[in-house]
Design an enzyme around this catalytic site. Structure first.
Site, PDB file in Angstrom:
ATOM      1  CD  GLU A  52     -39.149-106.452  16.852  1.00  0.00           C
ATOM      2  OE1 GLU A  52     -39.127-105.711  17.827  1.00  0.00           O
ATOM      3  OE2 GLU A  52     -38.891-106.067  15.685  1.00  0.00           O
ATOM      4  CG  ASP A  87     -37.446-100.471  13.623  1.00  0.00           C
ATOM      5  OD1 ASP A  87     -36.956-101.615  13.732  1.00  0.00           O
ATOM      6  OD2 ASP A  87     -38.137 -99.949  14.514  1.00  0.00           O
ATOM      7  CE1 TYR A 118     -45.475-103.400  21.110  1.00  0.00           C
ATOM      8  CE2 TYR A 118     -44.174-101.730  20.013  1.00  0.00           C
ATOM      9  CZ  TYR A 118     -44.284-102.746  20.936  1.00  0.00           C
ATOM     10  OH  TYR A 118     -43.211-103.098  21.671  1.00  0.00           O
ATOM     11  CG  HIS A 178     -44.865-100.471  15.474  1.00  0.00           C
ATOM     12  ND1 HIS A 178     -43.649-100.114  15.989  1.00  0.00           N
ATOM     13  CD2 HIS A 178     -44.943-101.807  15.572  1.00  0.00           C
ATOM     14  CE1 HIS A 178     -43.008-101.199  16.385  1.00  0.00           C
ATOM     15  NE2 HIS A 178     -43.773-102.248  16.149  1.00  0.00           N
ATOM     16  CG  ASP A 231     -41.167-103.986  14.790  1.00  0.00           C
ATOM     17  OD1 ASP A 231     -42.088-104.779  14.523  1.00  0.00           O
ATOM     18  OD2 ASP A 231     -41.015-103.452  15.905  1.00  0.00           O
ATOM     19  NE  ARG A 253     -42.423-101.192  23.946  1.00  0.00           N
ATOM     20  CZ  ARG A 253     -42.843-101.946  24.972  1.00  0.00           C
ATOM     21  NH1 ARG A 253     -43.104-101.405  26.134  1.00  0.00           N
ATOM     22  NH2 ARG A 253     -43.013-103.235  24.816  1.00  0.00           N
ATOM     23  CD  GLU A 258     -32.185-101.020  17.862  1.00  0.00           C
ATOM     24  OE1 GLU A 258     -31.860-102.140  18.315  1.00  0.00           O
ATOM     25  OE2 GLU A 258     -31.394-100.066  17.799  1.00  0.00           O
TER      26      GLU A 258
END
Length: 759
Positions: free
Chosen positions: A9, A84, A285, A330, A82, A287, A86
């Site tokens: 991403e 998850d 990361y 993350h 990732d 976020r 999303e």
DNA sequence: CAGTGAGCGAGCTTCCGCTTGACTT
């Protein structure tokens, strides 16, 4: 052919991974989502199973073209977004958009960016999890339906360009509710008794306080009277061991909170700086909602702490995430290299890095060991004992590097050390005071404490906390500002040398800086939505739909049935409201002007909140805009009348009248057609002629310095961001490395021409 | 950019979550 394409991403992540994988692997980034529902239209077919209509986002066309070309060249495409909801959806959108053949597509995921984790992921690929993708689609579509059906109701019923949504509307409600709690709050007073004692045969003083709060003056006084001539002594001494444990390493939310408390950063400042640190490869990361550290980081921390502070200071800990709805794609936010204690960079970057470094290291250090001593000082005929406390650090542990701050402004005072005292020892009172205290009203939210609250409620995600705050400020629902404290009287009784004296004192309370205040339009919108769409404004709404999304993710529920269950009632209410032909006219009759006898009415006008003097049918009715921070629902008659005192004639300057008033950009004085801002210190209601003239002359001097040069129709001026070139209504940047003073007409025209051609 | 508050109407506004630059008067 024969090449491998890995898609992640973030471009910074791509760079790192490419190094680990080496030859045969190309690593590219999708820059987040590549497709979304239409920007302008609803993009959901509500009469056809809520089928979404996805479009490639305008700013992603180039990315998609590049990825398609790369994918066509590769024999295997590894979708490494990732792990998850999303991320899974991004992988699916990629496979759809790039038209990837399933036989050459692999879905992989890793939670930490280490060579071994990535190689392990490559070894165990899987298919795209469509249940998880559907949970994301349900989330996306629900948010779209709520946002794009509620907002237009507000345009029609309240004001154009307003917005509503699952996250922002609840964020505003929190602030509005708090504003009302504050308005409704009535402080009650009580008395707190404290005393300083001198132990017999010692010189030091021991401070103690009475645990009981005395509810009124007479009780407090009676207690002090009982202390006159009382023989105080130590009734008991108790020593207890205590430990303090370090807090977990940073998530986005806790980083935002600590950076605000310790460094004074706004939420968006923190994120911008963290982004730069991340791109420079200095931190992981930024976020994230995970407090987990990679085994590599744990090992590095242990090694560093042992070497630097000794083995006794090391304590490897694995933290568990408690936050509702956390998705843990993350790691926690930590330094990439634990041994980098400091970094190169600007002041903000250094400070934020240092904060992250300390928090990470502390989380892997031993508990602090404390010794708490509590002494009870009492006397016969004195109903309540005095309690003296002290704290000694026996072993500092993690406190060596990091102490977490709290939001509590009235933090407990520092505890001193206890002198060598024994049970039965006589304690001579030096002074005993009873001070009137007040219960404190609820505090307004700061940006960071609002984020904390949203996180607790499971509302919003690490990537949206900062944007949500800027949205609700941009809509004028809330405003970040300061409030001056006001004086408050309180009483004290002091017992000294056998005599009680009374003294009235004044303190300043309620001073606030950088807090979020509710604005009129935020209150009106919140009231409208709570009244008509209470389920969505409910603090538990997100938590409830998240449960549904989880059920979809594990295959127990079908996504469009979940949406249908929600939408049927919701849409019916939307239709009803759109057709009910009412418009929200929030107005409040404040009172009557004692001079003219006309009514004063507060309401929202075309240009914002105002007070109107005179009824609507009064041809001579007057208007005055409300000042920042004044609310329709609680502005007083006195405040409202004051608004009509402006503009006010202050005096004259060079034959022209000076008037003072408040405009769009705050208070100002005006002479002729020129304006000078009054700044924060001067009040347009009270500014004198001398002050105004001094300000005007200072302003003129500044203006004269603003001008650097003129070449025909071109001017070189000093602006907010340094010197710039102005021609007519257009402004032009001066290229880096060119001194403004060195410009001539020719070089200016060149710059203008260049800028015009490149547009 | 420092006031304003008629009335009509075309055309526009808006969500949340995943990611970076481009750009600033």
């Amino acid at each position: 052919m024969g090449e491998n394409l890995v898609i992640v991403e973030s471009p910074a992540k791509a760079k790192t991974i490419e190094k680990f994988l080496g030859k045969g692997f190309t690593v590219k980034s999708s820059f987040g989502h590549i497709r979304d529902l239409s920007k302008k239209k609803l993009g959901v077919d509500t009469s056809n199973g809520f089928a979404p209509n996805y479009e490639i986002s305008a700013d992603k066309k180039k990315v998609v073209a590049e990825l398609t070309a790369e994918a066509n060249k590769s024999s295997i495409v590894w979708l490494a977004s990732d792990e998850d909801r999303e991320g899974e959806a991004i992988a699916w959108h990629l496979s759809e958009t790039l038209k990837l053949d399933s036989s050459k597509t692999r879905r992989i995921a890793f939670h930490e960016i280490t060579k071994s984790a990535i190689l392990a992921a490559i070894d165990s690929p899987r298919d795209i999890d469509m249940n998880l993708v559907n949970a994301q689609q349900a989330r996306r579509i629900l948010d779209r339906l709520v946002g794009f059906e509620l907002s237009p109701i507000l345009w029609k019923k309240v004001q154009p360009k307003l917005s509503a949504g699952r996250v922002q509307s609840v964020a505003v409600r929190l602030i509005v509710d708090r504003e009302r709690e504050i308005a409704a709050f009535k402080a009650t007073s009580f008395y707190k008794v404290e005393g300083s004692f001198i132990p017999e045969k010692l010189k030091s003083t021991v401070k103690g306080s009475v645990a009981k709060k005395f509810s009124d003056e007479s009780q407090a006084k009676a207690f002090l009277e009982s202390c006159i001539d009382a023989d105080f002594s130590i009734a008991s001494i108790e020593t207890k061991d205590a430990t303090r444990t370090p807090t977990a390493p940073f998530t986005t939310s806790s980083l935002q909170q600590e950076a605000a408390r310790k460094l004074g950063f706004s939420v968006s400042q923190t994120m911008t700086i963290a982004q730069r640190l991340y791109e420079a490869g200095l931190i992981t990361y930024m976020r994230t909602d995970s407090v987990n550290l990679s085994s590599l980081a744990l090992g590095a921390a242990k090694e560093f702490i042992t070497k630097e502070y000794g083995a006794a200071y090391s304590h490897t800990r694995n933290y568990k995430t408690k936050t509702k709805g956390a998705q843990e794609a993350h790691e926690a936010i930590r330094p990439t290299y634990i041994s980098n204690t400091t970094i190169e960079g600007n002041a903000g970057e250094k400070k934020l890095y240092s904060l992250i470094w300390k928090r990470t290291i502390a989380s892997q250090m031993a508990d602090a060991k404390l010794e708490k001593t509590t002494a009870t000082i009492s006397a016969a005929n004195v109903s309540e004992p005095f309690i003296a406390e002290s704290e000694k650090v026996v072993f500092d542990g993690f406190l060596k590097v990091y102490i977490e701050s709290t939001d509590d402004e009235l933090d407990a005072e520092e505890l001193g050390l206890m002198p060598a005292i024994k049970v039965g020892q006589k304690m001579n009172p030096k002074v005993i005071t009873a001070t009137e205290k007040f219960t404190s009203r609820p505090a307004r939210y700061t940006e960071a404490s609002l984020v904390k609250k949203l996180e607790e409620l499971g509302i919003g995600r690490p990537s949206t906390y900062a944007p949500t705050i800027s949205t609700i400020m941009k809509r004028d629902y809330v405003i970040k500002g300061d409030k001056k404290g006001e004086p408050r009287n309180f009483n004290t009784f002091t017992l000294k040398a056998g005599k009680i004296s009374e003294e009235a004192k004044t303190e300043i309370v309620g001073n606030e800086k950088g807090k979020l205040f509710a604005e009129n339009i935020g209150i009106i919108v919140t009231d409208y939505l709570s009244e008509n769409f209470d389920s969505i404004l409910d603090y538990g709404f997100t938590a409830k739909v998240e449960e549904d999304f989880d059920q979809i993710a594990c295959g127990n529920k079908v996504w469009n049935e979940v949406i249908r269950d929600f939408y049927t009632d919701f849409h019916q209410t939307v239709e009803d409201k759109l057709n009910d032909r009412t418009h929200t006219h929030v107005e409040r009759r404040i009172g009557v002007d004692p001079v003219s006898g006309k009514a004063l009415i507060a309401r929202i006008g075309r240009f914002g909140p105002l007070v109107q003097k005179g009824e609507n049918d009064d041809p001579d009715k007057q208007f005055a805009s409300l000042a920042k921070g004044q609310l329709i629902e609680n502005i007083t008659l006195e405040e409202a009348l004051k608004l009509f005192e402006l503009p006010r004639i202050v005096g004259s300057y060079q034959g022209q009248t000076i008037t003072a008033s408040i405009g769009r950009f705050g208070p100002y004085v005006k002479y002729g057609s020129s304006f000078v801002s009054l700044g924060k210190t001067l009040d347009p209601h009270s500014v004198t002629e001398e002050e105004a003239i001094a300000l005007i002359e200072e302003h003129k001097l500044k203006e004269s310095k603003k001008h650097i040069a003129t070449f025909g129709d071109i001017e070189v001026l000093n602006g907010r961001f340094g010197p710039y070139i102005k021609q007519g209504k257009n402004n032009y940047k001066i290229p880096k490395g060119t001194a403004a003073e060195s410009l001539n007409e020719e070089s200016c025209r060149e710059i203008i021409e260049k800028a015009t051609n490149t547009k």
